[in-house]
Design a protein around this motif. Structure first.
Motif, PDB file in Angstrom:
ATOM      1  N   LEU A  33     -12.183  -4.514  -0.744  1.00 40.57           N
ATOM      2  CA  LEU A  33     -10.948  -3.737  -0.868  1.00 40.57           C
ATOM      3  C   LEU A  33      -9.945  -4.263   0.153  1.00 40.57           C
ATOM      4  N   THR A  35      -6.378  -4.261   2.074  1.00 38.03           N
ATOM      5  CA  THR A  35      -5.376  -3.245   2.433  1.00 38.03           C
ATOM      6  C   THR A  35      -4.043  -3.858   2.852  1.00 38.03           C
ATOM      7  N   TYR A  53     -10.110  -5.640  -4.947  1.00 40.17           N
ATOM      8  CA  TYR A  53      -9.181  -4.578  -5.328  1.00 40.17           C
ATOM      9  C   TYR A  53      -8.189  -4.364  -4.182  1.00 40.17           C
ATOM     10  N   PHE A  55      -5.472  -1.724  -1.996  1.00 41.16           N
ATOM     11  CA  PHE A  55      -5.304  -0.334  -1.577  1.00 41.16           C
ATOM     12  C   PHE A  55      -4.207  -0.292  -0.518  1.00 41.16           C
ATOM     13  N   ALA A  64      -9.902   4.528   2.923  1.00 45.20           N
ATOM     14  CA  ALA A  64     -10.070   3.180   2.356  1.00 45.20           C
ATOM     15  C   ALA A  64     -11.520   2.942   1.943  1.00 45.20           C
ATOM     16  N   ASN A  66     -13.737   5.158   1.081  1.00 42.69           N
ATOM     17  CA  ASN A  66     -14.040   5.966  -0.102  1.00 42.69           C
ATOM     18  C   ASN A  66     -13.439   5.350  -1.363  1.00 42.69           C
ATOM     19  N   GLU A  67     -12.283   4.738  -1.234  1.00 39.61           N
ATOM     20  CA  GLU A  67     -11.696   4.038  -2.373  1.00 39.61           C
ATOM     21  C   GLU A  67     -12.597   2.893  -2.815  1.00 39.61           C
ATOM     22  N   SER A  68     -13.166   2.167  -1.847  1.00 41.70           N
ATOM     23  CA  SER A  68     -14.035   1.043  -2.200  1.00 41.70           C
ATOM     24  C   SER A  68     -15.295   1.522  -2.927  1.00 41.70           C
ATOM     25  N   LYS A  70     -15.526   3.743  -5.107  1.00 40.81           N
ATOM     26  CA  LYS A  70     -15.236   4.040  -6.514  1.00 40.81           C
ATOM     27  C   LYS A  70     -15.616   2.875  -7.435  1.00 40.81           C
ATOM     28  N   TYR A  71     -15.649   1.653  -6.884  1.00 42.22           N
ATOM     29  CA  TYR A  71     -15.877   0.473  -7.707  1.00 42.22           C
ATOM     30  C   TYR A  71     -17.333   0.009  -7.694  1.00 42.22           C
ATOM     31  N   HIS A 134     -19.815  10.429   0.876  1.00 48.85           N
ATOM     32  CA  HIS A 134     -18.474   9.887   1.112  1.00 48.85           C
ATOM     33  C   HIS A 134     -18.251   9.755   2.618  1.00 48.85           C
TER      34      HIS A 134
END
Length: 399
Positions: A33, A35, A53, A55, A64, A66-68, A70-71, A134
């Motif tokens: 991810l 940034t 990805y 962000f 950040a 937690n966003e990673s 998701k994938y 998380h």
């Protein structure tokens, strides 16, 4: 079991290749991810066949991370930072650990390369992909809070750890800290968190220690004492946090009140945590005893540290100093030499070796050790090299 790798990055072109190379033959997928990199970070990640990805950075590491998540597609998740590498020797243990049907989280031992104190930490970087796991906390982002909540509601899960070093972390070397203005960034984020969580012992420990390291010792001391008071008011006291609070308080009081410092180190060592994590307190406690003349007590503590980690160069050096003071010159020489074998650029150990060689009349070896110490001091810009050269000249030796 499939294993996914997760990492958040920004302008990591220098460190990222080594990090990704350490995991590419271990994991089934890499999730990177980004940034906001403006260098070659993204291209490097893609060259390792990572899924990349983007962000928008929001000054919150947990958001950040937690966003990673998701994938991620794997059964388990391994998380590293770009300034970390996975140790190859840990891979068989790691693969065995994720085959356990009972483990929700496996903590990993991280070695802090270049750290002057506390060379090891325990980090929650290997965990099962679970809908409720998380990251929390904006700076020292971790999954521990969510894992604890899951275990309360699903008590069949277990939390384990691998006892051997799994991760090498290079981010606490002085050059890395200076280059990234790491202290200022950490202070800003943690102060924001503390404003909303004023009795959180963990942030009190981390931010208090940071204040001390940045020179604001009075402010740091107050926050560490407040953290200790806060944790003692909790129904469930976490030993790792209590260790850190006592350890950091020992460090602060060591400069002004050796008795209080000794008490805090003693309480730190008593905590039920992995022995490797206690090395900073054990070594510093030994230093206090050595300084007040309790050489036997200091010797015992340094030996305890080396029993835990025979490769701890600073403990070999400190034990050498103690043995020299006890008149055990041969043993002192052996420990100085071991410290140097482990850490060839250890200027203080070379200097101490020169002193004891001179004491026993091995002049040529003494001058060689002093010469090496001077060269190393000069490489780091320390004035100790000039002071040592001057002292030798006054004794009739020219280097």
């Amino acid at each position: 079991m499939n294993l996914s790798f997760c990492i958040i990055v920004k302008n990591e072109e220098a460190a990222l290749p080594q990090c990704l190379a350490s995991v590419r033959d271990v994991v089934d997928e890499m999730v990177v991810l980004d940034t906001g990199s403006t260098d070659n970070t993204i291209a490097i990640a893609q060259s390792f066949n990572a899924h990349v990805y983007s962000f928008e950075w929001c000054n919150d590491f947990s958001a950040a991370r937690n966003e990673s998540l998701k994938y991620v597609q794997g059964d388990w998740v391994l998380v590293l930072d770009a300034d970390e590498v996975l140790v190859p020797e840990i891979i068989p243990e790691l693969r065995q650990a994720i085959c356990s049907p009972h483990h929700l989280l496996v903590n990993l031992v991280r070695q802090e390369v270049g750290a002057a104190q506390s060379p090891y930490s325990l980090v929650s970087r290997l965990f099962r992909r679970h809908r409720d796991i998380h990251f929390t906390r904006p700076y020292h982002a971790m999954v521990d809070d969510s894992v604890e909540a899951i275990v309360r509601h699903e008590p069949g899960w277990q939390i384990g750890y691998l006892p051997d070093v799994a991760i090498l972390h290079y981010g606490y070397q002085a050059s890395a800290i200076a280059a990234r203005d790491k202290f200022a960034k950490a202070r800003t984020i943690m102060e924001g968190f503390l404003a909303n969580h004023p009795t959180d012992p963990y942030v009190c420990s981390k931010l208090g220690a940071l204040y001390v390291e940045m020179g604001a010792k009075t402010r740091g001391l107050r926050l560490l004492e407040w953290g200790l008071q806060s944790i003692q008011n909790q129904s469930q006291i976490e030993a790792p946090i209590l260790y850190e609070l006592h350890y950091h308080l020992g460090c602060v009081y060591g400069e002004q009140n050796s008795l209080q410092a000794e008490q805090h180190y003693q309480l730190a060592v008593q905590q039920s945590i992995l022995p490797k994590l206690k090395l900073g307190a054990i070594n510093n406690w030994g230093n206090l005893l050595k300084e007040k003349g309790d050489l036997v007590g200091a010797k015992a503590l340094y030996e305890q540290a080396l029993e835990i980690d025979p490769a701890l160069a600073i403990a070999h050096n400190n034990l050498g100093i103690t043995l020299k003071a006890l008149g055990q010159f041969g043993d002192a020489i052996a420990h100085y030499q071991t410290a140097i074998d482990l850490q060839p650029n250890y200027a203080e150990a070379h200097q101490n070796l020169g002193v004891v060689f001179l004491k026993v009349g091995r002049v040529s070896e003494s001058l060689a050790a002093f010469g090496q110490a001077i060269a190393l001091h000069e490489q780091t810009g320390s004035s100790e090299g000039d002071r040592l050269r001057k002292g030798l000249r006054e004794m009739g030796f020219e280097l």
